[in-house]
Design a protein around this motif. Structure first.
Motif, mmCIF file in Angstrom:
data_model
loop_
_atom_site.group_PDB
_atom_site.id
_atom_site.type_symbol
_atom_site.label_atom_id
_atom_site.label_comp_id
_atom_site.label_asym_id
_atom_site.label_seq_id
_atom_site.Cartn_x
_atom_site.Cartn_y
_atom_site.Cartn_z
ATOM 1 N N MET A 80 5.526 0.063 -2.718
ATOM 2 C CA MET A 80 5.072 -1.336 -2.969
ATOM 3 C C MET A 80 5.763 -1.923 -4.020
ATOM 4 S SD MET A 80 3.101 -2.186 0.107
ATOM 5 C CE MET A 80 1.471 -2.746 -0.310
ATOM 6 N N GLY A 81 4.799 -2.725 -4.397
ATOM 7 C CA GLY A 81 5.144 -3.414 -5.821
ATOM 8 C C GLY A 81 5.160 -4.866 -5.707
ATOM 9 N N THR B 295 -2.249 5.590 2.129
ATOM 10 C CA THR B 295 -2.517 6.250 0.966
ATOM 11 C C THR B 295 -2.175 5.296 -0.152
ATOM 12 O OG1 THR B 295 -1.265 8.219 1.912
ATOM 13 C CG2 THR B 295 -1.636 8.215 -0.600
ATOM 14 N N TYR B 296 -1.301 4.293 -0.200
ATOM 15 C CA TYR B 296 -1.408 3.420 -1.180
ATOM 16 C C TYR B 296 -2.592 2.528 -1.138
ATOM 17 C CZ TYR B 296 0.029 -1.244 -3.442
ATOM 18 O OH TYR B 296 0.339 -2.174 -4.161
ATOM 19 N N ASP B 297 -2.919 1.980 -0.086
ATOM 20 C CA ASP B 297 -4.311 1.217 0.042
ATOM 21 C C ASP B 297 -5.724 2.056 -0.557
ATOM 22 O OD1 ASP B 297 -3.109 -0.891 0.935
ATOM 23 O OD2 ASP B 297 -3.425 -0.781 3.005
ATOM 24 N N ALA B 298 -5.563 3.257 0.006
ATOM 25 C CA ALA B 298 -7.006 4.205 -0.580
ATOM 26 C C ALA B 298 -6.629 4.505 -1.940
ATOM 27 C CB ALA B 298 -6.633 5.421 0.268
ATOM 28 N N SER B 299 -5.630 4.417 -2.501
ATOM 29 C CA SER B 299 -5.522 4.817 -4.020
ATOM 30 C C SER B 299 -6.105 3.447 -4.711
ATOM 31 C CB SER B 299 -3.927 4.884 -4.359
ATOM 32 O OG SER B 299 -3.456 6.136 -3.871
ATOM 33 N N TRP B 300 -5.888 2.328 -4.167
ATOM 34 C CA TRP B 300 -6.719 1.155 -4.851
ATOM 35 C C TRP B 300 -8.063 0.732 -4.635
ATOM 36 C CZ3 TRP B 300 -3.770 -0.327 -9.033
ATOM 37 C CH2 TRP B 300 -2.307 -0.150 -9.208
ATOM 38 N N MET C 80 -2.256 7.409 -9.330
ATOM 39 C CA MET C 80 -1.382 7.370 -7.774
ATOM 40 C C MET C 80 -0.475 8.426 -7.219
ATOM 41 S SD MET C 80 -2.182 3.944 -7.197
ATOM 42 C CE MET C 80 -0.896 3.465 -6.061
ATOM 43 N N ASP C 81 -0.938 9.696 -7.926
ATOM 44 C CA ASP C 81 -0.126 10.792 -7.719
ATOM 45 C C ASP C 81 0.114 11.189 -6.149
ATOM 46 O OD1 ASP C 81 -0.007 11.109 -10.466
ATOM 47 O OD2 ASP C 81 -1.768 12.605 -10.513
ATOM 48 N N GLU C 82 -0.969 10.954 -5.550
ATOM 49 C CA GLU C 82 -0.882 11.298 -4.157
ATOM 50 C C GLU C 82 0.039 10.344 -3.392
ATOM 51 O OE1 GLU C 82 -3.990 11.606 -0.025
ATOM 52 O OE2 GLU C 82 -4.769 11.555 -2.093
ATOM 53 N N TYR C 83 -0.281 9.113 -3.812
ATOM 54 C CA TYR C 83 0.713 8.156 -3.136
ATOM 55 C C TYR C 83 2.236 8.208 -3.670
ATOM 56 C CZ TYR C 83 3.206 3.784 -3.099
ATOM 57 O OH TYR C 83 4.118 2.590 -2.725
ATOM 58 N N GLY D 191 -2.237 -4.738 -16.478
ATOM 59 C CA GLY D 191 -3.737 -4.542 -16.098
ATOM 60 C C GLY D 191 -4.004 -4.855 -14.578
ATOM 61 N N TRP D 192 -2.936 -4.953 -13.916
ATOM 62 C CA TRP D 192 -2.957 -5.424 -12.620
ATOM 63 C C TRP D 192 -3.356 -4.222 -11.487
ATOM 64 C CZ3 TRP D 192 2.481 -7.749 -12.110
ATOM 65 C CH2 TRP D 192 2.740 -8.907 -13.093
ATOM 66 N N TYR D 193 -3.925 -4.611 -10.223
ATOM 67 C CA TYR D 193 -4.281 -3.716 -9.325
ATOM 68 C C TYR D 193 -4.164 -4.247 -7.777
ATOM 69 C CZ TYR D 193 -9.337 -4.944 -9.640
ATOM 70 O OH TYR D 193 -10.221 -5.771 -9.587
ATOM 71 N N ALA D 194 -3.937 -3.681 -6.711
ATOM 72 C CA ALA D 194 -4.099 -3.941 -5.561
ATOM 73 C C ALA D 194 -5.341 -4.056 -4.916
ATOM 74 C CB ALA D 194 -3.023 -3.262 -4.879
ATOM 75 N N THR D 195 -5.577 -5.014 -4.021
ATOM 76 C CA THR D 195 -6.896 -5.125 -3.367
ATOM 77 C C THR D 195 -6.485 -5.245 -1.875
ATOM 78 O OG1 THR D 195 -7.300 -7.335 -3.474
ATOM 79 C CG2 THR D 195 -7.944 -6.000 -5.213
ATOM 80 N N GLY D 196 -7.424 -4.978 -0.943
ATOM 81 C CA GLY D 196 -6.993 -5.285 0.499
ATOM 82 C C GLY D 196 -6.093 -3.984 1.411
ATOM 83 N N THR D 197 -5.521 -4.525 2.294
ATOM 84 C CA THR D 197 -4.868 -3.674 3.275
ATOM 85 C C THR D 197 -3.396 -4.100 3.528
ATOM 86 O OG1 THR D 197 -5.374 -4.631 5.365
ATOM 87 C CG2 THR D 197 -6.819 -2.915 4.353
ATOM 88 N N THR D 198 -2.441 -3.178 3.742
ATOM 89 C CA THR D 198 -1.164 -3.544 3.869
ATOM 90 C C THR D 198 -0.843 -2.840 5.139
ATOM 91 O OG1 THR D 198 -1.006 -3.042 1.697
ATOM 92 C CG2 THR D 198 1.094 -3.242 2.590
ATOM 93 N N THR D 199 -0.229 -3.684 5.950
ATOM 94 C CA THR D 199 0.305 -3.115 7.468
ATOM 95 C C THR D 199 1.923 -3.365 7.410
ATOM 96 O OG1 THR D 199 -0.193 -5.100 8.390
ATOM 97 C CG2 THR D 199 -1.782 -3.253 8.225
ATOM 98 N N PHE D 200 2.443 -2.863 8.778
ATOM 99 C CA PHE D 200 3.649 -3.296 9.037
ATOM 100 C C PHE D 200 3.760 -3.140 10.559
ATOM 101 C CE2 PHE D 200 3.431 1.446 9.621
ATOM 102 C CZ PHE D 200 4.340 1.653 10.460
ATOM 103 N N ASP D 201 4.785 -3.760 11.222
ATOM 104 C CA ASP D 201 5.079 -3.627 12.517
ATOM 105 C C ASP D 201 6.544 -3.813 12.689
ATOM 106 O OD1 ASP D 201 5.670 -6.696 12.707
ATOM 107 O OD2 ASP D 201 3.558 -6.954 12.266
ATOM 108 N N SER D 202 6.867 -3.963 14.111
ATOM 109 C CA SER D 202 8.347 -4.414 14.252
ATOM 110 C C SER D 202 9.406 -3.444 13.954
ATOM 111 C CB SER D 202 8.680 -5.900 13.917
ATOM 112 O OG SER D 202 7.835 -6.409 14.319
ATOM 113 N N ILE D 203 8.814 -2.031 13.829
ATOM 114 C CA ILE D 203 9.688 -1.171 13.144
ATOM 115 C C ILE D 203 10.760 -0.843 14.328
ATOM 116 C CG2 ILE D 203 8.216 0.944 14.074
ATOM 117 C CD1 ILE D 203 9.288 2.397 11.306
#
Length: 195
Positions: A1-2, A71-76, A83-86, A109-121
């Motif tokens: 991500m990023g 895994t990304y969302d859970a890490s934050w 972030m090793d597991e991610y 000093g940034w970090y992510a909050t919330g959830t990330t999804t995807f569709d239309s793969i």
């Protein structure tokens, strides 16, 4: 991500190599064998496919990307954390990009909050090279339910930032499991926005 603002928007080297390769293979297939060449007497050995169908390959890629984002969302989930597991879910170019991006986030000093999804793969292609299966997909990443915040909790995301991003994502199998997929490349699609 990023943070997406700094990502490349060009078509990767692997896509360029595939285009050149297909042109060369196409040209080679147009030549007739010379009369002095003997006809093959037996079929070359075949390698059993890792995935029985394109649908099975797409299902595996969908599952791998779902796990990657979860895994990304859970890490934050509890603020900045290791972030090793991610990072273990990516290899090659995608892994290097993530390590660099996360180092920048940490420095700021940034970090992510919330959830990330995807569709239309959608499946772009499945290719086997040197015992490794590469699955290329297009998908829509949805970051509308997430944010990137600084240490004070203030958002650092631009207000005009798109919340749905068209991506080209590639996956590779990794030994010893021929069906263990890792993200090997992820770039914003530079063509017409399909999201």
């Amino acid at each position: 991500m990023g943070i997406v603002g700094g990502r490349r928007r060009t078509v990767g080297r692997m896509v360029m190599a595939a285009c050149v390769g297909s042109l060369l293979l196409g040209a080679a297939g147009c030549t007739a064998p010379s009369p002095s060449e003997p006809a093959p007497t037996s079929n070359p050995p075949t390698v059993a496919p890792v995935f029985a169908s394109d649908e099975e390959a797409l299902a595996a890629a969908t599952e791998a990307y779902s796990n990657y984002l979860a895994t990304y969302d859970a890490s934050w989930a509890h603020g900045p954390s290791p972030m090793d597991e991610y990072l273990a879910l990516s290899i090659g170019e995608a892994h290097e990009d993530e390590v660099q991006s996360l180092a920048g986030w940490e420095a700021n000093g940034w970090y992510a909050t919330g959830t990330t999804t995807f569709d239309s793969i959608r499946l772009q292609g499945v290719e086997r090279r040197s015992g490794v299966v590469n699955i290329s997909t297009y998908l829509c990443l949805d970051i509308s339910k997430g944010d990137v915040v600084d240490a004070s909790g203030s958002s650092v995301v631009k207000t005009d930032q798109p919340t749905r991003l068209p991506l080209e994502v590639e996956f590779e199998t990794t030994p010893p499991s021929p069906t263990d997929l890792k993200i090997s490349r992820s770039e914003i699609w530079s063509g017409t926005d399909f999201c």
